[in-house]
Scaffold this motif. Structure first.
Motif, mmCIF file in Angstrom:
data_model
loop_
_atom_site.group_PDB
_atom_site.id
_atom_site.type_symbol
_atom_site.label_atom_id
_atom_site.label_comp_id
_atom_site.label_asym_id
_atom_site.label_seq_id
_atom_site.Cartn_x
_atom_site.Cartn_y
_atom_site.Cartn_z
ATOM 1 N N PRO A 67 0.823 -1.211 0.000
ATOM 2 C CA PRO A 67 0.000 0.000 0.000
ATOM 3 C C PRO A 67 0.855 1.258 0.000
ATOM 4 O O PRO A 67 2.011 1.247 0.432
ATOM 5 C CB PRO A 67 -0.803 -0.112 1.308
ATOM 6 C CG PRO A 67 -0.676 -1.541 1.726
ATOM 7 C CD PRO A 67 0.640 -2.021 1.209
ATOM 8 N N LEU A 68 0.292 2.323 -0.506
ATOM 9 C CA LEU A 68 0.931 3.639 -0.460
ATOM 10 C C LEU A 68 0.089 4.526 0.438
ATOM 11 O O LEU A 68 -1.065 4.831 0.120
ATOM 12 C CB LEU A 68 1.040 4.236 -1.861
ATOM 13 C CG LEU A 68 1.692 5.625 -1.961
ATOM 14 C CD1 LEU A 68 3.145 5.571 -1.496
ATOM 15 C CD2 LEU A 68 1.604 6.158 -3.400
ATOM 16 N N VAL A 69 0.647 4.928 1.570
ATOM 17 C CA VAL A 69 -0.024 5.830 2.503
ATOM 18 C C VAL A 69 0.352 7.260 2.115
ATOM 19 O O VAL A 69 1.525 7.631 2.129
ATOM 20 C CB VAL A 69 0.388 5.532 3.959
ATOM 21 C CG1 VAL A 69 -0.162 6.599 4.900
ATOM 22 C CG2 VAL A 69 -0.112 4.153 4.369
ATOM 23 N N ILE A 70 -0.666 8.035 1.748
ATOM 24 C CA ILE A 70 -0.452 9.394 1.262
ATOM 25 C C ILE A 70 -1.008 10.370 2.302
ATOM 26 O O ILE A 70 -2.180 10.308 2.654
ATOM 27 C CB ILE A 70 -1.159 9.607 -0.084
ATOM 28 C CG1 ILE A 70 -0.690 8.575 -1.107
ATOM 29 C CG2 ILE A 70 -0.925 11.029 -0.596
ATOM 30 C CD1 ILE A 70 -1.495 8.569 -2.392
ATOM 31 N N GLU A 71 -0.169 11.259 2.778
ATOM 32 C CA GLU A 71 -0.610 12.250 3.768
ATOM 33 C C GLU A 71 -0.923 13.575 3.094
ATOM 34 O O GLU A 71 -0.088 14.130 2.371
ATOM 35 C CB GLU A 71 0.451 12.461 4.848
ATOM 36 C CG GLU A 71 -0.001 13.443 5.926
ATOM 37 C CD GLU A 71 1.052 13.766 6.959
ATOM 38 O OE1 GLU A 71 0.808 14.680 7.773
ATOM 39 O OE2 GLU A 71 2.115 13.111 6.963
ATOM 40 N N GLY A 72 -2.124 14.072 3.350
ATOM 41 C CA GLY A 72 -2.506 15.371 2.811
ATOM 42 C C GLY A 72 -2.079 16.507 3.719
ATOM 43 O O GLY A 72 -1.571 16.304 4.823
ATOM 44 N N ALA A 73 -2.285 17.711 3.240
ATOM 45 C CA ALA A 73 -1.998 18.917 4.019
ATOM 46 C C ALA A 73 -3.318 19.462 4.558
ATOM 47 O O ALA A 73 -4.232 19.753 3.783
ATOM 48 C CB ALA A 73 -1.312 19.961 3.146
ATOM 49 N N GLY A 74 -3.435 19.555 5.876
ATOM 50 C CA GLY A 74 -4.655 20.107 6.458
ATOM 51 C C GLY A 74 -5.861 19.225 6.192
ATOM 52 O O GLY A 74 -5.797 18.002 6.273
ATOM 53 N N GLY A 75 -6.990 19.851 5.838
ATOM 54 C CA GLY A 75 -8.227 19.127 5.628
ATOM 55 C C GLY A 75 -8.634 19.045 4.166
ATOM 56 O O GLY A 75 -7.863 19.384 3.260
ATOM 57 N N LEU A 76 -9.858 18.611 3.930
ATOM 58 C CA LEU A 76 -10.333 18.321 2.578
ATOM 59 C C LEU A 76 -10.384 19.533 1.666
ATOM 60 O O LEU A 76 -10.180 19.423 0.461
ATOM 61 C CB LEU A 76 -11.740 17.713 2.647
ATOM 62 C CG LEU A 76 -11.878 16.338 3.280
ATOM 63 C CD1 LEU A 76 -13.340 15.934 3.292
ATOM 64 C CD2 LEU A 76 -11.031 15.302 2.544
ATOM 65 N N MET A 77 -10.688 20.692 2.230
ATOM 66 C CA MET A 77 -10.885 21.872 1.391
ATOM 67 C C MET A 77 -9.653 22.764 1.328
ATOM 68 O O MET A 77 -9.738 23.943 0.967
ATOM 69 C CB MET A 77 -12.111 22.659 1.859
ATOM 70 C CG MET A 77 -13.414 21.885 1.774
ATOM 71 S SD MET A 77 -13.694 21.103 0.157
ATOM 72 C CE MET A 77 -13.823 22.561 -0.897
ATOM 73 N N VAL A 78 -8.508 22.206 1.637
ATOM 74 C CA VAL A 78 -7.258 22.940 1.423
ATOM 75 C C VAL A 78 -6.996 23.010 -0.079
ATOM 76 O O VAL A 78 -6.970 21.981 -0.755
ATOM 77 C CB VAL A 78 -6.087 22.238 2.137
ATOM 78 C CG1 VAL A 78 -4.749 22.803 1.675
ATOM 79 C CG2 VAL A 78 -6.225 22.389 3.644
#
Length: 216
Positions: A99-110
């Motif tokens: 699996p590839l774990v991808i971390e976003g920045a902040g929340g959904l509406m960034v």
């Protein structure tokens, strides 16, 4: 693609530590496509110190100096963040059965640029999502808005990881959202590799259980 996207109900709710625990539990690769703010330790550097195999941490696609919303940090450097480049790089990082774990920045509406938000990127990546939440005044609203947006976008949600001290709000959020609780990662003074290993072992059974389903 076997992508797991770690999003949060806001900034500073524990996404990076949750990402470390999930990646460790699954033996997954970790990738943060966009890092805004290079003055302090980056999230990728944090993960290299916390995972038992630091070669699983993949290099960021965009490294932006300004600690701000990605679209602002990119504009400061004369860059436009491109969704298709991020998706292409995710495809290149895919490995069979890893699996590839991808971390976003902040929340959904960034916003990533003037047209694309994080929620659009998750959709384009074909990723399933884990929501990281923390209790604070107003967090119920942020949790349920996040859950609502993911459901409306028809993005599969694996479940919640709660960060910090236990609060009865967790049970209400799980009930109202109809997304399961995977785990709660407690607050500690110093996060170490040993702490991440222990939390990964604790959350692994529930994580594997919910991953084996078809999503929500």
């Amino acid at each position: 693609m076997n992508n797991i996207f770690i999003t949060g109900i806001g900034t500073g709710v524990g996404k990076t530590i949750a990402s470390a625990c999930v990646a460790e539990a699954l033996g997954a690769n970790y990738w943060k496509p966009v890092q805004a703010g290079l003055q302090d330790v980056t999230d990728s550097q944090t993960l290299r110190a916390l995972l038992s195999d630091n070669t699983r941490v993949k290099e960021e696609l965009y490294r932006l100096r300004m600690p701000a919303s990605p679209h602002l940090a990119a504009a400061r450097e004369g860059i436009t963040l491109q969704e298709d480049r991020i998706v292409q790089r995710a495809q290149e990082l895919q490995q069979p059965d890893v699996p590839l774990v991808i971390e976003g920045a902040g929340g959904l509406m960034v916003p990533l640029n003037k047209k694309v938000f994080t929620i659009d990127l998750i959709k384009a990546l074909g990723a399933r999502t884990i929501i990281v939440a923390q209790n604070y005044l107003g967090s119920i609203n942020h949790c349920l808005l996040t859950a609502m947006a993911l459901r409306q976008a028809e993005i599969p949600v694996i479940g919640w990881i709660f960060s910090g001290d236990h609060h009865s709000n967790e049970d209400d959020i799980v009930g109202w959202s109809q997304y399961p609780r995977i785990a709660r990662i407690p607050r500690v003074r110093k996060v170490t590799r040993e702490f991440v290993s222990m939390q990964a072992e604790l959350l692994q059974p529930a994580l594997l259980q919910y991953l084996s389903g078809d999503g929500h």
